[in-house]
Design a protein around this motif. Structure first.
Motif, PDB file in Angstrom:
ATOM      1  N   SER A 154       0.816  -1.221   0.000  1.00  0.00           N
ATOM      2  CA  SER A 154       0.000   0.000   0.000  1.00  0.00           C
ATOM      3  C   SER A 154       0.844   1.263   0.000  1.00  0.00           C
ATOM      4  CB  SER A 154      -0.933   0.001   1.216  1.00  0.00           C
ATOM      5  OG  SER A 154      -1.833  -1.090   1.169  1.00  0.00           O
ATOM      6  N   ILE A 155       2.022   1.196   0.625  1.00  0.00           N
ATOM      7  CA  ILE A 155       2.884   2.373   0.714  1.00  0.00           C
ATOM      8  C   ILE A 155       3.902   2.413  -0.418  1.00  0.00           C
ATOM      9  CG2 ILE A 155       4.612   3.487   2.225  1.00  0.00           C
ATOM     10  CD1 ILE A 155       2.920   2.595   4.597  1.00  0.00           C
ATOM     11  N   GLY A 156       4.053   1.280  -1.123  1.00  0.00           N
ATOM     12  CA  GLY A 156       4.922   1.263  -2.284  1.00  0.00           C
ATOM     13  C   GLY A 156       6.371   0.949  -1.981  1.00  0.00           C
ATOM     14  N   ILE A 157       6.611   0.209  -0.909  1.00  0.00           N
ATOM     15  CA  ILE A 157       7.965  -0.196  -0.539  1.00  0.00           C
ATOM     16  C   ILE A 157       8.091  -1.703  -0.767  1.00  0.00           C
ATOM     17  CG2 ILE A 157       9.644  -0.392   1.345  1.00  0.00           C
ATOM     18  CD1 ILE A 157       9.167   2.477   0.500  1.00  0.00           C
ATOM     19  N   PRO A 158       9.074  -2.155  -1.521  1.00  0.00           N
ATOM     20  CA  PRO A 158       9.245  -3.599  -1.714  1.00  0.00           C
ATOM     21  C   PRO A 158       9.530  -4.309  -0.399  1.00  0.00           C
ATOM     22  CG  PRO A 158      10.473  -2.379  -3.375  1.00  0.00           C
ATOM     23  CD  PRO A 158      10.018  -1.376  -2.361  1.00  0.00           C
ATOM     24  N   PHE A 159       8.795  -5.372  -0.131  1.00  0.00           N
ATOM     25  CA  PHE A 159       8.948  -6.111   1.122  1.00  0.00           C
ATOM     26  C   PHE A 159      10.384  -6.619   1.282  1.00  0.00           C
ATOM     27  CE2 PHE A 159       8.354  -9.784   3.959  1.00  0.00           C
ATOM     28  CZ  PHE A 159       7.551  -9.224   4.943  1.00  0.00           C
ATOM     29  N   LYS A 160      11.019  -7.006   0.182  1.00  0.00           N
ATOM     30  CA  LYS A 160      12.359  -7.577   0.251  1.00  0.00           C
ATOM     31  C   LYS A 160      13.409  -6.542   0.661  1.00  0.00           C
ATOM     32  CE  LYS A 160      13.316  -6.862  -4.694  1.00  0.00           C
ATOM     33  NZ  LYS A 160      13.620  -7.530  -5.983  1.00  0.00           N
ATOM     34  N   GLU A 161      13.042  -5.262   0.648  1.00  0.00           N
ATOM     35  CA  GLU A 161      13.994  -4.211   1.023  1.00  0.00           C
ATOM     36  C   GLU A 161      13.886  -3.813   2.496  1.00  0.00           C
ATOM     37  OE1 GLU A 161      13.335  -0.889  -1.540  1.00  0.00           O
ATOM     38  OE2 GLU A 161      14.113  -1.893  -3.331  1.00  0.00           O
ATOM     39  N   ARG A 162      13.048  -4.474   3.241  1.00  0.00           N
ATOM     40  CA  ARG A 162      12.758  -3.971   4.591  1.00  0.00           C
ATOM     41  C   ARG A 162      13.986  -3.978   5.509  1.00  0.00           C
ATOM     42  NH1 ARG A 162       9.539  -8.192   8.186  1.00  0.00           N
ATOM     43  NH2 ARG A 162      10.678 -10.079   7.657  1.00  0.00           N
ATOM     44  N   VAL A 163      14.829  -4.997   5.444  1.00  0.00           N
ATOM     45  CA  VAL A 163      15.998  -5.026   6.336  1.00  0.00           C
ATOM     46  C   VAL A 163      17.016  -3.955   5.965  1.00  0.00           C
ATOM     47  CG1 VAL A 163      17.944  -6.390   7.166  1.00  0.00           C
ATOM     48  CG2 VAL A 163      15.679  -7.435   7.001  1.00  0.00           C
ATOM     49  N   PRO A 164      17.465  -3.850   4.709  1.00  0.00           N
ATOM     50  CA  PRO A 164      18.429  -2.776   4.413  1.00  0.00           C
ATOM     51  C   PRO A 164      17.854  -1.371   4.625  1.00  0.00           C
ATOM     52  CG  PRO A 164      17.740  -3.900   2.394  1.00  0.00           C
ATOM     53  CD  PRO A 164      17.260  -4.726   3.535  1.00  0.00           C
ATOM     54  N   ARG A 165      16.576  -1.180   4.347  1.00  0.00           N
ATOM     55  CA  ARG A 165      15.960   0.122   4.625  1.00  0.00           C
ATOM     56  C   ARG A 165      15.969   0.418   6.131  1.00  0.00           C
ATOM     57  NH1 ARG A 165      13.006   3.041   0.952  1.00  0.00           N
ATOM     58  NH2 ARG A 165      12.821   2.124  -1.120  1.00  0.00           N
ATOM     59  N   PHE A 166      15.703  -0.600   6.916  1.00  0.00           N
ATOM     60  CA  PHE A 166      15.683  -0.445   8.371  1.00  0.00           C
ATOM     61  C   PHE A 166      17.068  -0.043   8.886  1.00  0.00           C
ATOM     62  CE2 PHE A 166      16.061  -2.085  12.689  1.00  0.00           C
ATOM     63  CZ  PHE A 166      14.885  -1.671  13.280  1.00  0.00           C
ATOM     64  N   VAL A 167      18.082  -0.781   8.491  1.00  0.00           N
ATOM     65  CA  VAL A 167      19.441  -0.525   8.977  1.00  0.00           C
ATOM     66  C   VAL A 167      19.901   0.871   8.570  1.00  0.00           C
ATOM     67  CG1 VAL A 167      21.852  -1.240   8.786  1.00  0.00           C
ATOM     68  CG2 VAL A 167      20.054  -2.970   9.044  1.00  0.00           C
ATOM     69  N   GLU A 168      19.668   1.247   7.319  1.00  0.00           N
ATOM     70  CA  GLU A 168      20.073   2.584   6.870  1.00  0.00           C
ATOM     71  C   GLU A 168      19.250   3.658   7.567  1.00  0.00           C
ATOM     72  OE1 GLU A 168      20.448   5.272   2.808  1.00  0.00           O
ATOM     73  OE2 GLU A 168      20.376   3.079   2.634  1.00  0.00           O
ATOM     74  N   GLY A 169      17.973   3.390   7.798  1.00  0.00           N
ATOM     75  CA  GLY A 169      17.128   4.359   8.480  1.00  0.00           C
ATOM     76  C   GLY A 169      17.619   4.670   9.878  1.00  0.00           C
ATOM     77  N   VAL A 170      18.050   3.658  10.617  1.00  0.00           N
ATOM     78  CA  VAL A 170      18.588   3.885  11.958  1.00  0.00           C
ATOM     79  C   VAL A 170      19.836   4.760  11.886  1.00  0.00           C
ATOM     80  CG1 VAL A 170      19.637   2.771  13.976  1.00  0.00           C
ATOM     81  CG2 VAL A 170      17.628   1.745  12.887  1.00  0.00           C
TER      82      VAL A 170
END
Length: 333
Positions: free
Chosen positions: A116-132
């Motif tokens: 719904s938000i348009g973020i690939p599920f497979k990117e959740r871990v690298p997005r999380f780490v970079e976000g922190v």
């Protein structure tokens, strides 16, 4: 053992939300008067079959009633969010609550939220780490430089830094070994969900401590956990007093599980009482005191966030539990 309120902010579809803000305000006031030390609320998007308030605007409204308590989202689904916005909103919250903000962060596990938000599920871990990493820089650096896979910041300054130097403590969620090890290295502490059994919390908490020590990091300042809680009147089965709304909540969890593996849907549906007995804090006042004490001894937790309401449970029952928890707090001292 420190106790806090993990506030329920979900209601059944069709429920009238008109009185609910006033109800939540009353809950915070009673929780504070009862000696509860913290307040957290969760986050989900497209949350059918539940209606849900969003965490940050609600916490901003409740900060005045929660004066002196630790306050924060528990947790934000960071891969779905822009970390610059998370950093500045959390910094604002830290000023609103006198430097007592905390922030819980998690990966998310529902495919429909990512779609719904348009973020690939497979990117959740690298997005999380970079976000922190981005959040830490926004709180720490006068001039922020960052060039990553998902975010670029070129000599920018945060609109404001948190009241607390270095920023609020980051509590990181995750209910299996990989995210626990990640939390040990990236966060200030690990924050398990109510899905994890008592035995599981103990084992994963030990892993968190071991991983942190091996990385040369200091022990966490506290070891929080979320548990469902109801303090009964002392007659009959306390679980029966809240069985229907609590079971409704966990059936909603089960329906959300999909292929994520996060929610043990089969165990929830096979024998709810057995599932509850190994995870929830439910009983009379004296039983709750004993249960909390045993949790501390067996798991190493020292800060228990208690959720005392589920969709369909009336306000009077919630307030009674919060008042009874005041006596529990006194007995735990």
């Amino acid at each position: 053992m420190k106790l806090g309120l993990y506030m329920a902010t979900q209601w059944r579809q069709g429920a009238d939300l008109g009185p609910e803000l006033a109800n939540l305000i009353e809950q915070v006031r009673v929780a504070k008067a009862s000696g509860l030390a913290s307040l957290m609320v969760g986050q989900h998007f497209v949350s059918s079959p539940l209606q849900m308030f969003q965490a940050m605007p609600l916490l901003a409204r409740l900060a005045a009633e929660a004066e002196g308590m630790q306050v924060g989202p528990g947790l934000l689904l960071l891969p779905l969010l822009n970390p610059v916005i998370v950093a500045e909103e959390t910094a604002t919250l830290d000023w609103l609550c006198g430097g007592n903000a905390i922030i819980g962060l998690g990966l998310g596990y529902r495919q429909e939220e990512f779609d719904s938000i348009g973020i690939p599920f497979k990117e959740r871990v690298p997005r999380f780490v970079e976000g922190v990493e981005v959040i830490r820089k926004m709180w720490r650096d006068d001039i922020v430089e960052h060039r990553g896979r998902f975010h670029t910041l070129t000599k920018v300054q945060a609109s404001l830094k948190p009241k607390r130097p270095g920023g609020p403590p980051i509590w990181m969620a995750g209910d299996s070994e990989a995210p626990v090890k990640r939390a040990a290295k990236l966060a200030d502490t690990w924050f398990p969900s109510p899905m994890v059994s008592q035995d599981g919390v103990g084992k994963l908490n030990a892993l968190f401590r071991e991983t942190r020590a091996a990385a040369g990091l200091a022990p966490a300042a506290e070891y929080p956990i979320i548990r469902e809680c109801h303090v009964g009147g002392g007659t009959g089965n306390a679980l029966d007093e809240v069985r229907e709304p609590l079971a409704f909540k966990y059936e909603a969890y089960a329906s959300w599980s999909g292929a994520s593996g996060f929610v043990p849907a089969e165990r929830i549906r096979a024998n709810f009482d057995t599932f509850a007995a190994d995870r929830f804090i439910i009983g009379s006042e004296s039983q709750v005191v004993d249960l909390i004490g045993r949790y501390g001894e067996r798991t190493g937790t020292d800060h228990m966030l208690l959720r005392v309401q589920w969709p369909g449970l009336d306000q009077k029952t919630v307030v009674r539990t919060l008042e009874r928890l005041g006596r529990v707090v006194e007995k735990l001292k």
